[in-house]
Design a protein around this motif. Structure first.
Motif, PDB file in Angstrom:
ATOM      1  N   GLU A   1       0.827  -1.206   0.000  1.00  0.00           N
ATOM      2  CA  GLU A   1       0.000   0.000   0.000  1.00  0.00           C
ATOM      3  C   GLU A   1       0.865   1.262   0.000  1.00  0.00           C
ATOM      4  OE1 GLU A   1      -3.738  -2.066   2.412  1.00  0.00           O
ATOM      5  OE2 GLU A   1      -2.267  -0.840   3.485  1.00  0.00           O
ATOM      6  N   GLY A   2       1.985   1.216   0.728  1.00  0.00           N
ATOM      7  CA  GLY A   2       2.898   2.359   0.710  1.00  0.00           C
ATOM      8  C   GLY A   2       3.483   2.596  -0.662  1.00  0.00           C
ATOM      9  N   TYR A   3       3.841   1.514  -1.352  1.00  0.00           N
ATOM     10  CA  TYR A   3       4.322   1.638  -2.734  1.00  0.00           C
ATOM     11  C   TYR A   3       3.250   2.296  -3.621  1.00  0.00           C
ATOM     12  CZ  TYR A   3       8.584  -1.255  -2.396  1.00  0.00           C
ATOM     13  OH  TYR A   3       9.839  -1.742  -2.124  1.00  0.00           O
ATOM     14  N   LYS A   4       2.003   1.853  -3.449  1.00  0.00           N
ATOM     15  CA  LYS A   4       0.934   2.355  -4.319  1.00  0.00           C
ATOM     16  C   LYS A   4       0.618   3.819  -4.047  1.00  0.00           C
ATOM     17  CE  LYS A   4      -1.898  -1.209  -3.595  1.00  0.00           C
ATOM     18  NZ  LYS A   4      -3.074  -2.116  -3.743  1.00  0.00           N
ATOM     19  N   VAL A   5       0.690   4.254  -2.786  1.00  0.00           N
ATOM     20  CA  VAL A   5       0.485   5.679  -2.483  1.00  0.00           C
ATOM     21  C   VAL A   5       1.574   6.518  -3.139  1.00  0.00           C
ATOM     22  CG1 VAL A   5       0.502   7.409  -0.643  1.00  0.00           C
ATOM     23  CG2 VAL A   5      -0.792   5.294  -0.347  1.00  0.00           C
ATOM     24  N   TRP A   6       2.822   6.055  -3.030  1.00  0.00           N
ATOM     25  CA  TRP A   6       3.921   6.774  -3.688  1.00  0.00           C
ATOM     26  C   TRP A   6       3.713   6.819  -5.199  1.00  0.00           C
ATOM     27  CZ3 TRP A   6       7.421   4.173  -7.014  1.00  0.00           C
ATOM     28  CH2 TRP A   6       8.398   5.008  -7.561  1.00  0.00           C
ATOM     29  N   LEU A   7       3.346   5.699  -5.800  1.00  0.00           N
ATOM     30  CA  LEU A   7       3.144   5.631  -7.250  1.00  0.00           C
ATOM     31  C   LEU A   7       2.032   6.576  -7.702  1.00  0.00           C
ATOM     32  CD1 LEU A   7       3.886   4.078  -9.922  1.00  0.00           C
ATOM     33  CD2 LEU A   7       1.948   2.593  -9.392  1.00  0.00           C
ATOM     34  N   ASP A   8       0.936   6.600  -6.962  1.00  0.00           N
ATOM     35  CA  ASP A   8      -0.183   7.467  -7.316  1.00  0.00           C
ATOM     36  C   ASP A   8       0.235   8.933  -7.285  1.00  0.00           C
ATOM     37  OD1 ASP A   8      -3.130   7.870  -7.800  1.00  0.00           O
ATOM     38  OD2 ASP A   8      -2.987   8.882  -5.867  1.00  0.00           O
ATOM     39  N   GLN A   9       0.947   9.335  -6.233  1.00  0.00           N
ATOM     40  CA  GLN A   9       1.410  10.716  -6.143  1.00  0.00           C
ATOM     41  C   GLN A   9       2.403  11.035  -7.254  1.00  0.00           C
ATOM     42  OE1 GLN A   9       2.926  11.022  -2.124  1.00  0.00           O
ATOM     43  NE2 GLN A   9       0.924  11.618  -1.306  1.00  0.00           N
ATOM     44  N   LEU A  10       3.283  10.069  -7.539  1.00  0.00           N
ATOM     45  CA  LEU A  10       4.284  10.272  -8.588  1.00  0.00           C
ATOM     46  C   LEU A  10       3.624  10.526  -9.936  1.00  0.00           C
ATOM     47  CD1 LEU A  10       7.340  10.108  -9.399  1.00  0.00           C
ATOM     48  CD2 LEU A  10       6.943   7.667  -9.835  1.00  0.00           C
ATOM     49  N   ASN A  11       2.658   9.706 -10.300  1.00  0.00           N
ATOM     50  CA  ASN A  11       2.000   9.860 -11.602  1.00  0.00           C
ATOM     51  C   ASN A  11       1.144  11.122 -11.666  1.00  0.00           C
ATOM     52  OD1 ASN A  11       3.047   7.685 -13.103  1.00  0.00           O
ATOM     53  ND2 ASN A  11       1.644   6.234 -12.118  1.00  0.00           N
ATOM     54  N   LYS A  12       0.554  11.513 -10.558  1.00  0.00           N
ATOM     55  CA  LYS A  12      -0.217  12.760 -10.531  1.00  0.00           C
ATOM     56  C   LYS A  12       0.688  13.970 -10.758  1.00  0.00           C
ATOM     57  CE  LYS A  12      -4.115  11.333  -7.640  1.00  0.00           C
ATOM     58  NZ  LYS A  12      -4.787  11.468  -6.318  1.00  0.00           N
ATOM     59  N   ASN A  13       1.961  13.813 -10.404  1.00  0.00           N
ATOM     60  CA  ASN A  13       2.926  14.906 -10.574  1.00  0.00           C
ATOM     61  C   ASN A  13       3.772  14.755 -11.833  1.00  0.00           C
ATOM     62  OD1 ASN A  13       2.245  16.350  -8.192  1.00  0.00           O
ATOM     63  ND2 ASN A  13       3.376  14.864  -6.969  1.00  0.00           N
ATOM     64  N   GLY A  14       3.320  13.940 -12.769  1.00  0.00           N
ATOM     65  CA  GLY A  14       4.010  13.861 -14.052  1.00  0.00           C
ATOM     66  C   GLY A  14       4.881  12.647 -14.265  1.00  0.00           C
ATOM     67  N   GLY A  15       4.913  11.724 -13.294  1.00  0.00           N
ATOM     68  CA  GLY A  15       5.698  10.514 -13.458  1.00  0.00           C
ATOM     69  C   GLY A  15       7.200  10.764 -13.397  1.00  0.00           C
ATOM     70  N   LEU A  16       7.941   9.960 -14.144  1.00  0.00           N
ATOM     71  CA  LEU A  16       9.395  10.075 -14.206  1.00  0.00           C
ATOM     72  C   LEU A  16       9.839  10.329 -15.640  1.00  0.00           C
ATOM     73  CD1 LEU A  16      10.542   7.128 -11.881  1.00  0.00           C
ATOM     74  CD2 LEU A  16      10.704   9.580 -11.387  1.00  0.00           C
ATOM     75  N   LEU A  17      10.709  11.293 -15.806  1.00  0.00           N
ATOM     76  CA  LEU A  17      11.256  11.620 -17.124  1.00  0.00           C
ATOM     77  C   LEU A  17      10.136  11.925 -18.125  1.00  0.00           C
ATOM     78  CD1 LEU A  17      13.995   8.810 -17.332  1.00  0.00           C
ATOM     79  CD2 LEU A  17      14.168  11.097 -16.304  1.00  0.00           C
ATOM     80  N   GLY A  18       9.038  12.496 -17.613  1.00  0.00           N
ATOM     81  CA  GLY A  18       7.919  12.839 -18.471  1.00  0.00           C
ATOM     82  C   GLY A  18       7.073  11.655 -18.894  1.00  0.00           C
ATOM     83  N   ARG A  19       7.251  10.511 -18.268  1.00  0.00           N
ATOM     84  CA  ARG A  19       6.527   9.287 -18.634  1.00  0.00           C
ATOM     85  C   ARG A  19       5.746   8.752 -17.432  1.00  0.00           C
ATOM     86  NH1 ARG A  19      11.642   5.979 -20.664  1.00  0.00           N
ATOM     87  NH2 ARG A  19      10.119   4.281 -20.895  1.00  0.00           N
ATOM     88  N   GLU A  20       4.608   8.123 -17.718  1.00  0.00           N
ATOM     89  CA  GLU A  20       3.842   7.454 -16.676  1.00  0.00           C
ATOM     90  C   GLU A  20       4.652   6.280 -16.143  1.00  0.00           C
ATOM     91  OE1 GLU A  20      -0.745   5.972 -16.048  1.00  0.00           O
ATOM     92  OE2 GLU A  20       0.250   5.487 -17.930  1.00  0.00           O
ATOM     93  N   VAL A  21       4.391   5.924 -14.890  1.00  0.00           N
ATOM     94  CA  VAL A  21       5.126   4.848 -14.233  1.00  0.00           C
ATOM     95  C   VAL A  21       4.160   3.734 -13.843  1.00  0.00           C
ATOM     96  CG1 VAL A  21       6.623   4.222 -12.302  1.00  0.00           C
ATOM     97  CG2 VAL A  21       6.831   6.484 -13.362  1.00  0.00           C
ATOM     98  N   GLU A  22       4.540   2.497 -14.143  1.00  0.00           N
ATOM     99  CA  GLU A  22       3.778   1.310 -13.749  1.00  0.00           C
ATOM    100  C   GLU A  22       4.504   0.583 -12.629  1.00  0.00           C
ATOM    101  OE1 GLU A  22       2.399   0.095 -18.294  1.00  0.00           O
ATOM    102  OE2 GLU A  22       3.664  -1.229 -17.081  1.00  0.00           O
ATOM    103  N   LEU A  23       3.738  -0.091 -11.802  1.00  0.00           N
ATOM    104  CA  LEU A  23       4.319  -0.951 -10.773  1.00  0.00           C
ATOM    105  C   LEU A  23       3.761  -2.355 -10.934  1.00  0.00           C
ATOM    106  CD1 LEU A  23       5.938  -1.404  -8.129  1.00  0.00           C
ATOM    107  CD2 LEU A  23       3.856  -0.758  -6.887  1.00  0.00           C
ATOM    108  N   LYS A  24       4.629  -3.316 -11.119  1.00  0.00           N
ATOM    109  CA  LYS A  24       4.215  -4.714 -11.207  1.00  0.00           C
ATOM    110  C   LYS A  24       4.761  -5.464 -10.005  1.00  0.00           C
ATOM    111  CE  LYS A  24       3.357  -6.702 -14.932  1.00  0.00           C
ATOM    112  NZ  LYS A  24       3.237  -7.385 -16.233  1.00  0.00           N
ATOM    113  N   VAL A  25       3.868  -6.086  -9.246  1.00  0.00           N
ATOM    114  CA  VAL A  25       4.251  -6.785  -8.025  1.00  0.00           C
ATOM    115  C   VAL A  25       3.925  -8.264  -8.156  1.00  0.00           C
ATOM    116  CG1 VAL A  25       3.812  -7.018  -5.548  1.00  0.00           C
ATOM    117  CG2 VAL A  25       3.967  -4.749  -6.570  1.00  0.00           C
ATOM    118  N   LEU A  26       4.895  -9.116  -7.841  1.00  0.00           N
ATOM    119  CA  LEU A  26       4.712 -10.563  -7.815  1.00  0.00           C
ATOM    120  C   LEU A  26       4.714 -11.053  -6.373  1.00  0.00           C
ATOM    121  CD1 LEU A  26       7.205 -11.607 -10.641  1.00  0.00           C
ATOM    122  CD2 LEU A  26       4.813 -10.966 -10.866  1.00  0.00           C
TER     123      LEU A  26
END
Length: 409
Positions: A60-85
């Motif tokens: 859940e902590g990873y997902k909160v960070w990811l959500d905030q990151l993408n709302k602020n433009g992602g990384l290097l101008g690209r959206e970011v995906e998280l895949k968890v196994l």
């Protein structure tokens, strides 16, 4: 201390036979390592098995960070995906998972898994593939003794330093209030092994006699024999090397059945699971139990209040240490990519070795091993709340509860 050079380093690849279970992805499928599609981040977590209760908040902590990151433009101008196994807390499976994330899923970046037991082999896979590996938990010294260049720990300090605040608290007590004897039940895990050994060493030097010290297997569910042996030894202090709420609560409930309550009790990890721990043992039974923590929700670090607000809104309860540690690992990874301006793994590692990153656990900087330079916090349950009793700058209560009250029926 090893340098940062990469030539001549060889890391053995651990074999793996267990199957991989794909548990969750965020934001849909991406375009791998191309420069135009989404950036893929891969991670493995024990979302099933004996420590699932602790790894769920980390996810859940990873997902909160990811959500905030993408709302602020992602990384290097690209959206970011998280895949968890899901690795099920199995060392073979976690190796298989990270190999799959790198070779089949074509992850651009990696985030670490949960516990020293899993991060030890998982970080070896990342190092062999020369990929940055930021781990949210897993502070065993064994992890950092291998001369790895791409490994970074996203907490203020490691397992070796974890006893410091509690030992200092014991030293501060008048002689007649200090424990005379101690018991050390612990789960067999690289992280708890280091911590409990250090506790025992430092407390022995203070004159605290060991009356019980035994390990139990990670899949232990019956703690009655352990509690019976501890109760017969009648220690003033119990230092329990717990990994998750399952074994943390399991021992407490077994001690209750023995009608034995030590004057002082310290457990690693379990008491900081503020959502599940009080429910597991009864809220009144948390009173006076100590633990260590990497993070405080009250700390005035940049982004901390926003993290607490976002997590609470998303999951209906306040975050605990595991969620905060995962969020911090995301912050470290984000800072490196933004600092370098690319996904070049060598440059990312070099950047982290030479920069300080501002996080919700405070400023983090690392030595050549990926070990941070900071201090853990001493926490204690008081009146149904998770409070901080040391260091002075982070205190939320005036003093610690001592002795611990007896168990509530």
């Amino acid at each position: 201390m090893p340098g940062f050079g990469r030539s001549g380093r060889h890391t053995a690849l651990l074999s793996a036979t267990a199957a991989v279970l794909l548990v969750a992805t965020a934001c849909g499928s991406g375009a791998g390592s191309s420069s135009s599609g989404a950036i893929k981040i891969g991670a493995s977590l024990p979302l099933s098995g004996p420590v699932a209760d602790a790894s769920k908040p980390a996810y859940e902590g990873y997902k909160v960070w990811l959500d905030q990151l993408n709302k602020n433009g992602g990384l290097l101008g690209r959206e970011v995906e998280l895949k968890v196994l899901d690795d099920g807390f199995d060392q073979n499976t976690v190796v298989t998972n990270y190999n799959r994330l790198i070779s089949q899923e074509r992850s651009d970046l990696l985030l670490g898994t949960f516990s020293s037991r899993l991060n030890l082999p998982a970080s070896a896979v990342a190092e062999r593939n020369k990929m940055l590996y930021v781990e949210p938990s897993g502070g065993a010294e064994e992890i950092f003794s291998r001369g790895y260049d791409y490994l970074f720990f996203a907490q203020p300090s490691t397992s070796l330093d974890l006893p410091e605040q509690f030992v200092q608290y014991i030293k501060s007590l008048p002689a007649d209030q200090r424990p005379k004897t101690a018991a050390y039940p612990t789960q067999d895990d690289p992280n708890t092994d280091v911590t409990i050994n250090e506790f025992r060493k430092e407390l022995t030097e203070l004159g605290v006699k060991t009356v019980y010290s035994e390990k139990y297997a990670p899949d232990t569910v019956n703690f009655d024999p352990i509690a019976s042996a501890v109760a017969r030894a009648k220690p003033d202090l119990v230092i329990h090397g717990a990994v998750a709420a399952n074994d943390g609560a399991g021992l407490v409930k077994a001690l209750q059945k023995q009608q034995f309550s030590p004057k002082m009790m310290f457990q690693t990890n379990a008491p900081s699971l503020i959502g599940s721990y009080p429910k597991a043992i009864g809220a009144k039974n948390t009173e006076g139990i100590f633990t260590s923590a990497a993070w405080s929700p009250n700390a005035d670090y940049k982004g901390n209040a926003e993290f607490v607000k976002a997590y609470t809104a998303a999951y209906g309860s306040a975050p605990g240490d595991d969620a905060a540690n995962a969020y911090t690992a995301g912050q470290v990874l984000e800072a490196a990519v933004k600092g370098v301006g690319s996904l070049d793994q060598d440059k990312l590692a070099d950047w982290l070795h030479s920069h300080t990153v501002q996080t919700i656990v405070g400023p983090l900087k690392w030595d050549a091993r990926g070990v941070p330079d900071g201090d853990m916090l001493l926490a204690q349950w008081q009146s149904g709340k998770f409070e901080f009793v040391a260091p002075a700058a982070q205190k939320t209560v005036d003093k610690a509860v001592n002795p611990k009250p007896g168990w509530s029926s």
